[in-house]
Design a protein around this motif. Sequence first.
Motif, PDB file in Angstrom:
ATOM      1  N   THR A 181      -1.507  -5.469  -2.668  1.00 14.10           N
ATOM      2  CA  THR A 181      -2.174  -4.975  -1.452  1.00 14.10           C
ATOM      3  C   THR A 181      -3.494  -5.693  -1.242  1.00 14.10           C
ATOM      4  O   THR A 181      -3.802  -6.172  -0.155  1.00 14.10           O
ATOM      5  CB  THR A 181      -2.455  -3.459  -1.569  1.00 14.10           C
ATOM      6  OG1 THR A 181      -1.252  -2.796  -1.856  1.00 14.10           O
ATOM      7  CG2 THR A 181      -3.039  -2.906  -0.284  1.00 14.10           C
ATOM      8  N   TRP A 182      -4.261  -5.770  -2.317  1.00 12.18           N
ATOM      9  CA  TRP A 182      -5.601  -6.355  -2.236  1.00 12.18           C
ATOM     10  C   TRP A 182      -5.529  -7.844  -1.890  1.00 12.18           C
ATOM     11  O   TRP A 182      -6.225  -8.327  -0.995  1.00 12.18           O
ATOM     12  CB  TRP A 182      -6.319  -6.125  -3.568  1.00 12.18           C
ATOM     13  CG  TRP A 182      -7.705  -6.679  -3.611  1.00 12.18           C
ATOM     14  CD1 TRP A 182      -8.720  -6.448  -2.728  1.00 12.18           C
ATOM     15  CD2 TRP A 182      -8.231  -7.576  -4.591  1.00 12.18           C
ATOM     16  NE1 TRP A 182      -9.841  -7.134  -3.104  1.00 12.18           N
ATOM     17  CE2 TRP A 182      -9.569  -7.838  -4.243  1.00 12.18           C
ATOM     18  CE3 TRP A 182      -7.697  -8.162  -5.733  1.00 12.18           C
ATOM     19  CZ2 TRP A 182     -10.375  -8.675  -5.004  1.00 12.18           C
ATOM     20  CZ3 TRP A 182      -8.510  -9.001  -6.491  1.00 12.18           C
ATOM     21  CH2 TRP A 182      -9.829  -9.247  -6.130  1.00 12.18           C
ATOM     22  N   ALA A 229       0.847  -1.204   0.000  1.00 10.83           N
ATOM     23  CA  ALA A 229       0.000   0.000   0.000  1.00 10.83           C
ATOM     24  C   ALA A 229       0.881   1.251   0.000  1.00 10.83           C
ATOM     25  O   ALA A 229       0.601   2.230  -0.706  1.00 10.83           O
ATOM     26  CB  ALA A 229      -0.916  -0.007   1.226  1.00 10.83           C
ATOM     27  N   SER A 237      -1.088  -2.386  -6.208  1.00  9.87           N
ATOM     28  CA  SER A 237      -2.489  -2.371  -5.777  1.00  9.87           C
ATOM     29  C   SER A 237      -3.032  -3.794  -5.710  1.00  9.87           C
ATOM     30  O   SER A 237      -3.744  -4.157  -4.765  1.00  9.87           O
ATOM     31  CB  SER A 237      -3.353  -1.549  -6.745  1.00  9.87           C
ATOM     32  OG  SER A 237      -2.911  -0.223  -6.760  1.00  9.87           O
ATOM     33  N   PHE A 291       1.897   0.854 -10.233  1.00 11.16           N
ATOM     34  CA  PHE A 291       0.757   1.154  -9.358  1.00 11.16           C
ATOM     35  C   PHE A 291      -0.262   0.007  -9.422  1.00 11.16           C
ATOM     36  O   PHE A 291      -0.777  -0.444  -8.384  1.00 11.16           O
ATOM     37  CB  PHE A 291       0.103   2.481  -9.769  1.00 11.16           C
ATOM     38  CG  PHE A 291      -1.096   2.845  -8.921  1.00 11.16           C
ATOM     39  CD1 PHE A 291      -0.925   3.421  -7.677  1.00 11.16           C
ATOM     40  CD2 PHE A 291      -2.384   2.602  -9.364  1.00 11.16           C
ATOM     41  CE1 PHE A 291      -2.019   3.746  -6.879  1.00 11.16           C
ATOM     42  CE2 PHE A 291      -3.486   2.918  -8.580  1.00 11.16           C
ATOM     43  CZ  PHE A 291      -3.292   3.493  -7.336  1.00 11.16           C
ATOM     44  N   ALA A 349       2.233   1.737  -3.348  1.00 10.68           N
ATOM     45  CA  ALA A 349       1.233   2.322  -4.269  1.00 10.68           C
ATOM     46  C   ALA A 349       1.305   3.847  -4.187  1.00 10.68           C
ATOM     47  O   ALA A 349       1.246   4.546  -5.208  1.00 10.68           O
ATOM     48  CB  ALA A 349      -0.162   1.824  -3.912  1.00 10.68           C
ATOM     49  N   TRP A 386      -6.023   3.021   5.271  1.00  5.27           N
ATOM     50  CA  TRP A 386      -5.466   1.740   5.700  1.00  5.27           C
ATOM     51  C   TRP A 386      -5.899   1.392   7.115  1.00  5.27           C
ATOM     52  O   TRP A 386      -6.074   0.246   7.450  1.00  5.27           O
ATOM     53  CB  TRP A 386      -3.933   1.788   5.598  1.00  5.27           C
ATOM     54  CG  TRP A 386      -3.310   0.441   5.814  1.00  5.27           C
ATOM     55  CD1 TRP A 386      -2.642  -0.007   6.911  1.00  5.27           C
ATOM     56  CD2 TRP A 386      -3.323  -0.659   4.905  1.00  5.27           C
ATOM     57  NE1 TRP A 386      -2.243  -1.300   6.743  1.00  5.27           N
ATOM     58  CE2 TRP A 386      -2.657  -1.732   5.516  1.00  5.27           C
ATOM     59  CE3 TRP A 386      -3.862  -0.853   3.622  1.00  5.27           C
ATOM     60  CZ2 TRP A 386      -2.500  -2.973   4.903  1.00  5.27           C
ATOM     61  CZ3 TRP A 386      -3.697  -2.082   3.015  1.00  5.27           C
ATOM     62  CH2 TRP A 386      -3.027  -3.114   3.654  1.00  5.27           C
ATOM     63  N   ILE A 434      -3.314   7.370   1.772  1.00  4.33           N
ATOM     64  CA  ILE A 434      -3.436   5.916   1.905  1.00  4.33           C
ATOM     65  C   ILE A 434      -3.469   5.501   3.368  1.00  4.33           C
ATOM     66  O   ILE A 434      -4.232   4.613   3.758  1.00  4.33           O
ATOM     67  CB  ILE A 434      -2.294   5.220   1.126  1.00  4.33           C
ATOM     68  CG1 ILE A 434      -2.680   5.162  -0.346  1.00  4.33           C
ATOM     69  CG2 ILE A 434      -1.995   3.811   1.661  1.00  4.33           C
ATOM     70  CD1 ILE A 434      -1.715   4.533  -1.262  1.00  4.33           C
TER      71      ILE A 434
END
Lengths: 140, 113
Positions: free
Chosen positions: B79-80, A88, B76, B72, A91, A139, A135
């Motif tokens: 993360t998911w 995250a 992502s 990105f 990102a 989170w 983020i």
Amino acid sequence: MKIEFNPSAVASATWREYAIRFLLGGLVTAGAGLIARKFGPVIGGLFMAFPAIFPAAATLIEEQDERAGSSTKSGEHRAQVDVGADAAGAAAGSIGLLAFAAIVWRILPTYSPSFTLVVATLGWFGLSFLGWILIDRFWR
Amino acid sequence: MRELLLRFIIGGCVVSSFATLGLLFKPKTFAGLFGAAPSVALATLGLSVSANGRVFAATEARSMMAGAVAFFAYVSMVTWLTGRENRNILAVTSSGILLWLSSAFGLWYIFLR
């Protein structure tokens, strides 16, 4: 969330972990150069944002979590949460990465390479930090 | 060959330095920022300028924008799937490289070809 600086964490990583990061970083950088030489800068440039080190880094986070809390089911879950949090953050960092590339693309033909890289790196960190603030709110 | 070796050494140093920076900070979301540091670009651009000129390096940077968008998409997905769906870490992070490749080359095909 408050940012904490913990210099002693450097000692928690093993030499093997540092060697893996060095090796992968070197291979990706040399590989990006080879691809640019063979296929030109348009294809070669894509690989300047290749996430080659990410799978290794995530695996190292998993190993560190296992060392810290044994290889129990809860240890596995902790590693998954940590890798998810790391991704995250990455990102948010990738927004900065996009800004870095855009700054270099626009100003490198006019300004010196060193000035360009300093401005682009500041741009990367500034936008990444803003992205992280956003983020981090989602989170929690 | 000498240039490749130089790229390998500089790249290894820059990438591992950013990775080490990531170890120093908490929370993990903040440390993750350094996983998306422009380490390969910082190691490569100076050499690229000296070997091929500024226009060549600027063209690489334009393509890097597509690579960053693909990055990105990749993180992502990681993360998911790891943070929310509890999937195997190595399987997710490795197979995600295919997503990066398809996104990067898809963007190249649409915007940069």
